[in-house]
Design an enzyme around this catalytic site. Structure first.
Site, PDB file in Angstrom:
ATOM      1  CE  LYS A 185      -4.359   1.066   2.340  1.00 31.84           C
ATOM      2  NZ  LYS A 185      -5.060   0.862   3.619  1.00 31.84           N
TER       3      LYS A 185
HETATM    4  O1  G3P Z   1      -7.602   1.825   5.488  1.00 34.52           O
HETATM    5  C1  G3P Z   1      -7.959   3.016   4.895  1.00 34.52           C
HETATM    6  C2  G3P Z   1      -9.297   3.561   5.288  1.00 34.52           C
HETATM    7  O2  G3P Z   1     -10.272   2.574   5.179  1.00 34.52           O
HETATM    8  C3  G3P Z   1      -9.342   4.323   6.577  1.00 34.52           C
HETATM    9  O3  G3P Z   1     -10.640   4.505   7.064  1.00 34.52           O
HETATM   10  O4  G3P Z   1     -12.184   5.079   8.886  1.00 34.52           O
HETATM   11  O5  G3P Z   1      -9.778   5.781   9.050  1.00 34.52           O
HETATM   12  O6  G3P Z   1     -11.323   6.891   7.445  1.00 34.52           O
HETATM   13  P1  G3P Z   1     -10.990   5.625   8.161  1.00 34.52           P
END
Ligand code: G3P
Length: 218
Positions: free
Chosen positions: A88
């Site tokens: 990633k």
């Molecule tokens: O892993 C990336 C993404 O899904 C992060 O989500 O909830 O931290 O905005 P969030």
């Protein structure tokens, strides 16, 4: 649409796997830190364990470096953990260069922190296997994350682009449904949002009645 789980928590990954719907896992530095994993060996072992639980699905492991050179070194070492590791990489100038290097060297990437169609297009151009628009964070800032999924899906279809749209930053079960409708190839979700798809009050009421009536003939 594939279902990934967005966590580094082994119990949740096992639960999603046991449910029979798990196609892969995404992690990020915040999710890894949440599990209290510390040090190179512990982190690498954790990724290996996740890959073993998921079996055939892709597992995204994020670089924690920012320069092209450091991302390439770290990405090579992450990719060597398991054949299902996808590196990633953040959407930056160095990130784009690194993704191109990874593509040219047979290492699959997931471009993270995508907030615009242009970013998704550029990640696809350098061969990212996945592009990850963060729809919840867009919604949080007063814009419409699902519109971005629709726009990227339209562009990728018109241009015959093969990168997979991985909808990330999912906040609800409704987000999952809407991402499927908008053309996401993958949705990476918190476990609760996946479990939420099983719920409907009429299912609960209907089941209660069936169970009561079942007693009448048993
Ligand atoms: O892993 C990336 C993404 O899904 C992060 O989500 O909830 O931290 O905005 P969030």
């Amino acid at each position: 649409m594939k279902y990934f789980i967005d966590t580094a928590n082994l119990d949740q990954i096992k639960e999603a796997h046991d449910l029979g719907v798990l196609d892969g896992v995404t992690t990020n530095p915040t999710l890894m830190a949440k599990e209290g994993i510390k040090g190179h060996d512990a982190v690498y072992n954790h990724y290996k364990t996740i890959c073993e639980i998921v079996k055939n699905g892709d597992v995204s492991a994020e670089v924690t470096t920012v320069s092209f050179k450091d991302m390439v070194e770290q990405g090579k070492s992450l990719a060597a953990i398991h054949k299902n590791i996808v590196v990633k990489v953040p959407m930056t100038v160095d990130g784009v260069k690194a993704m191109k290097w990874f593509t040219d060297n047979g290492i699959r990437t997931n471009c993270t922190l995508i907030f615009s169609a242009g970013q998704a297009m550029l990640a696809a151009k350098v061969g990212a296997a996945y592009v990850s628009p963060f729809i919840g964070r867009i919604d949080d800032s007063g814009w419409d994350g699902l519109e971005l999924i629709q726009q990227i899906a339209t562009i990728f279809a018109v241009q015959n682009i093969k990168s997979q749209i991985l909808a990330a930053s999912i906040r609800s079960s409704l987000h999952i449904i809407k991402c499927a409708e908008a053309g996401a190839n993958v949705c990476t979700c918190p476990l609760d949002s996946i479990i939420g798809l099983t719920k409907h009050p009429l299912t609960d009421i209907g089941l209660q009645k069936f169970m009561e009536d079942a007693k009448k003939f048993q």
